[in-house]
Design a protein around this motif. Structure first.
Motif, PDB file in Angstrom:
ATOM      1  N   SER A   1       0.841  -1.206   0.000  1.00  0.00           N
ATOM      2  CA  SER A   1       0.000   0.000   0.000  1.00  0.00           C
ATOM      3  C   SER A   1       0.873   1.252   0.000  1.00  0.00           C
ATOM      4  N   ARG A   2       2.046   1.160   0.645  1.00  0.00           N
ATOM      5  CA  ARG A   2       2.928   2.323   0.660  1.00  0.00           C
ATOM      6  C   ARG A   2       3.515   2.581  -0.738  1.00  0.00           C
ATOM      7  N   ILE A   3       3.896   1.513  -1.428  1.00  0.00           N
ATOM      8  CA  ILE A   3       4.454   1.678  -2.768  1.00  0.00           C
ATOM      9  C   ILE A   3       3.390   2.212  -3.719  1.00  0.00           C
ATOM     10  N   LEU A   4       2.166   1.686  -3.604  1.00  0.00           N
ATOM     11  CA  LEU A   4       1.119   2.130  -4.516  1.00  0.00           C
ATOM     12  C   LEU A   4       0.704   3.567  -4.230  1.00  0.00           C
ATOM     13  N   ALA A   5       0.992   4.065  -3.028  1.00  0.00           N
ATOM     14  CA  ALA A   5       0.653   5.452  -2.712  1.00  0.00           C
ATOM     15  C   ALA A   5       1.700   6.419  -3.258  1.00  0.00           C
ATOM     16  N   GLN A   6       2.801   5.883  -3.806  1.00  0.00           N
ATOM     17  CA  GLN A   6       3.792   6.756  -4.436  1.00  0.00           C
ATOM     18  C   GLN A   6       3.237   7.209  -5.794  1.00  0.00           C
ATOM     19  N   PRO A   7       3.761   8.317  -6.324  1.00  0.00           N
ATOM     20  CA  PRO A   7       3.228   8.789  -7.606  1.00  0.00           C
ATOM     21  C   PRO A   7       3.636   7.919  -8.791  1.00  0.00           C
ATOM     22  N   ILE A   8       3.203   6.674  -8.805  1.00  0.00           N
ATOM     23  CA  ILE A   8       3.413   5.795  -9.952  1.00  0.00           C
ATOM     24  C   ILE A   8       2.111   5.043 -10.193  1.00  0.00           C
ATOM     25  N   TYR A   9       1.980   4.461 -11.376  1.00  0.00           N
ATOM     26  CA  TYR A   9       0.811   3.625 -11.633  1.00  0.00           C
ATOM     27  C   TYR A   9       1.085   2.217 -11.132  1.00  0.00           C
TER      28      TYR A   9
ATOM     29  N   VAL B   1      -6.339  -3.003  -2.532  1.00  0.00           N
ATOM     30  CA  VAL B   1      -5.056  -2.719  -1.904  1.00  0.00           C
ATOM     31  C   VAL B   1      -4.992  -3.298  -0.495  1.00  0.00           C
TER      32      VAL B   1
ATOM     33  N   LEU C   1      -6.727   4.892  -4.408  1.00  0.00           N
ATOM     34  CA  LEU C   1      -6.226   3.516  -4.428  1.00  0.00           C
ATOM     35  C   LEU C   1      -7.372   2.518  -4.532  1.00  0.00           C
TER      36      LEU C   1
ATOM     37  N   LEU D   1      -1.286  10.509 -10.609  1.00  0.00           N
ATOM     38  CA  LEU D   1       0.124  10.773 -10.315  1.00  0.00           C
ATOM     39  C   LEU D   1       0.280  12.113  -9.610  1.00  0.00           C
TER      40      LEU D   1
ATOM     41  N   LYS E   1      -1.155  11.803  -6.091  1.00  0.00           N
ATOM     42  CA  LYS E   1      -0.320  11.008  -5.186  1.00  0.00           C
ATOM     43  C   LYS E   1       0.995  11.703  -4.862  1.00  0.00           C
TER      44      LYS E   1
ATOM     45  N   PRO F   1       0.294   3.980   5.819  1.00  0.00           N
ATOM     46  CA  PRO F   1      -0.720   2.966   6.113  1.00  0.00           C
ATOM     47  C   PRO F   1      -0.609   2.438   7.540  1.00  0.00           C
TER      48      PRO F   1
END
Lengths: 317, 311
Positions: free
Chosen positions: A105-113, A315, B54, B74, B77, B84
């Motif tokens: 969840s932390r990685i997905l919250a970064q500005p990437i798809y 997520v 998300l 993007l 975020k 979390p």
């Protein structure tokens, strides 16, 4: 819905981190040690065999990879058997491991798809496999040059490189399979077992299942000899569902310039052929092009399946 | 009033037939600290994930800094940091390497990232442990590393899910101090928690979640007002005077009951001055006279008692 930004942002970062993780992991070191030992053993045995028997063979170098001496199988069949294991070791906890470590969840919250995560993991695995395979190939070629005292010809190198590329695709199929299981199944132990079961079925049991299945699908009619052929063709078609069989056919064709066909050949087709004369490299590749496409398609399909599931996954797991 | 940082209208999330979030409206302005309160499974985390984009809402709309998180994920975020519940880091990497990885994902150039990381680690007091593997970190250190990540990325909004769960009191205090500093710097913070005193000590407003709905949004005082009709609670202890009898003539007193050492009075206004006068005039020795509005935990309990009576 049109979305801004590139889905590939961050792929490189994730791939490089993934590759670095694999390179330093004990898991990878152990399995590569296994591969290296078996590969060295089989090539060593092959060199001994070549020295005894076929000192006048025109494709000495490729013989290094295909000659087997009891009790060891050849280098090519060893790779066909062991490489899936390497790929599974790299991929089986790719996605569910991230959930387990609570980093997802932390990685997905970064500005990437999200796309970048799965694709980066796949690319990182492929990068490691490519490096490992290239090293292995160079080691074996070097061993051959040292032990036999002969430089490889241009055609040898060409065929060897084509074989290397196909091997990478074959390994990619298993990496994609392992990643797909790690996406669908929540616990790493279960996804590893699932991937290993598929590997066992395809590399050991498949050759026992296909004759049986073929005799059910197209039974023999004693009055019609053509049913014999159709049963054989059914069996071959079924066998080719297994990536190991496809890979076996490709490596046979690539590493043995004298082979002409991977299917049944009629006497009439052999008319005028110079048996034992080598085919040009491109002609050999042309014959097994469908197999190569099949392997590539399997890799893409498995990855796409994993991708679709991953994109829809919640997520909070 | 500046434009709202986060706006959510009629957010709904359904999983199959069960509705987890059922029509949530939230508005946050810059620099605010909003506390999301509610029992487990009330829909707090799901709401947070929808704010971040998300999780896709089944219905409703979210604007974060004027942007839709589903259309421009993007940009959203990169302005919103998310910590979390029980944040995870890569155990085999050091704290600094973990931050470097997210800095690269965020597209910072390496030199700038290095200085930012050093500053952020310093601010959360992790400089000494920065080059140790995260596997050796305590839970409080991981949470602080999570905050350092938000600092390093200089996000304008921080969404913290249960940041203090499982922390010892000292780590909790440390973490709350940091969050307070962030908000003083103008960062907008959303924080979910079960720990009411945590929420009361740092949040400017609270939102009470119950079964996927927001039952109440406002300051703690307004909440107290709503659930207790603005009543004052007064604890009195006096020797030599019968408070129960003395209070008889006073207006606006709702309830008087003895509570062991003294009396507990509920009144619609502050009656302390009159009460003290009467006790002293009656010759009593006044030992304690304490008025307070309900605390957040009393209000919280009262609120959920009301809600469950309604259901």
């Amino acid at each position: 819905m049109k979305r801004e930004g590139s889905p590939l942002k961050g792929v490189g970062t994730i791939a490089i981190k993934e590759a670095a993780d694999h390179m330093t992991s004990a898991r990878m070191h152990l399995i590569m040690l296994l591969v290296l030992l078996t590969a060295a053993g089989s090539v060593w045995a092959a060199i001994g065999q070549i020295r005894v028997t076929t000192a006048e063979d025109p494709f000495l170098f490729l013989k290094l990879l295909t000659t087997a001496r009891d009790p060891l199988p050849s280098f090519a069949s060893f790779l066909g058997f062991l490489l899936p294991l390497v790929a599974i070791a790299l991929g089986f906890d790719g996605i569910n491991g991230e959930f387990g470590k609570r980093t997802m969840s932390r990685i997905l919250a970064q500005p990437i798809y999200r796309d970048a995560v799965l694709f980066g993991k796949f690319l990182g695995g492929m990068l490691v496999l490519a490096i490992a395979l290239l090293t292995l190939w160079l080691l074996m070629v070097g061993l051959g040059i040292l032990m036999l005292g002969l430089p490889p010809s241009g055609a040898d190198v060409g065929r060897g490189l084509a074989y290397l590329a196909v091997t990478l695709v074959y390994t990619g199929v298993w990496l994609a399979l392992a990643l797909a299981f790690s996406t669908v199944i929540k616990t790493p132990a279960t996804s590893a077992l699932a991937a290993l079961s598929v590997w066992l079925v395809f590399s050991i049991f498949w050759s026992m299942i296909t004759p049986f299945a073929a005799s059910v699908i197209s039974p023999l009619d004693p009055t019609n000899p053509m049913t014999l052929l159709s049963q054989y063709e059914t069996q071959q078609a079924l066998a080719r569902i297994s990536p190991s069989v496809l890979y076996g056919e490709i490596s046979q064709m690539l590493l043995d310039p004298a082979s002409r066909s991977v299917g049944p050949v009629f006497m009439s087709q052999l008319q005028g052929a110079l048996v034992g004369a080598p085919l040009p490299t491109l002609q050999s590749i042309l014959i097994i092009w469908p197999q190569i496409s099949g392997l590539f398609a399997a890799m893409v399909l498995l990855f796409t399946g994993a991708y679709v599931v991953f994109q829809r996954q919640e997520v909070r797991a | 009033m500046s434009e709202p940082v986060i706006e959510a209208h009629g957010l709904v999330k359904r999983y199959g037939k069960s509705t987890v979030v059922d029509g949530v409206d939230l508005t946050l302005t810059e620099g605010e600290v909003l506390g999301l309160l509610g029992p487990n499974g009330a829909g707090k985390t799901t709401t947070i994930l929808m704010l971040l984009g998300l999780t896709e809402p089944s219905a409703g709309e979210v604007r974060v800094l004027g942007r839709n998180p589903l259309r421009e994920p993007l940009k959203v975020k990169s302005d919103v940091g998310y910590l979390p519940d029980a944040v995870g880091f890569y155990d085999t990497l050091t704290g600094r390497e973990n931050l470097m990885f997210t800095a690269r994902l965020g597209g910072f150039n390496p030199a700038e990232a290095r200085t930012r990381i050093a500053a952020a680690l310093d601010r959360v007091h992790l400089s000494a442990a920065a080059d140790r593997r995260v596997g050796t970190y305590s839970r409080g250190m991981r949470q602080r590393l999570g905050l350092a990540e938000l600092l390093m990325r200089e996000t304008r909004v921080a969404i913290l899910d249960e940041p203090t769960s499982g922390l010892d009191p000292q780590s909790t205090d440390e973490l709350l101090g940091l969050i307070r500093e962030f908000s003083a710097d103008g960062m907008t913070v959303i924080l979910s928690s079960h720990l009411l005193d945590v929420v009361q000590s740092i949040c400017t407003r609270v939102a009470l979640f119950n079964r996927g709905r927001v039952g109440f949004v406002g300051t703690v005082e307004a909440l107290a007002q709503q659930v207790t009709d603005g009543a004052f609670h007064i604890d009195v202890a006096a020797d030599g005077a019968d408070v129960g009898a003395l209070i008889g003539g006073l207006e606006d007193v709702n309830q008087v009951k003895p509570d062991g050492t003294g009396w507990h009075i509920t009144a619609a206004r502050d009656i302390r001055a009159e009460l003290a006068k009467r006790i002293v005039e009656a010759g009593g020795a006044l030992k304690n006279l304490d008025a307070h509005r309900v605390s957040l935990s009393e209000a919280y309990n009262l609120f959920f008692k009301e809600v469950s009576h309604e259901a």
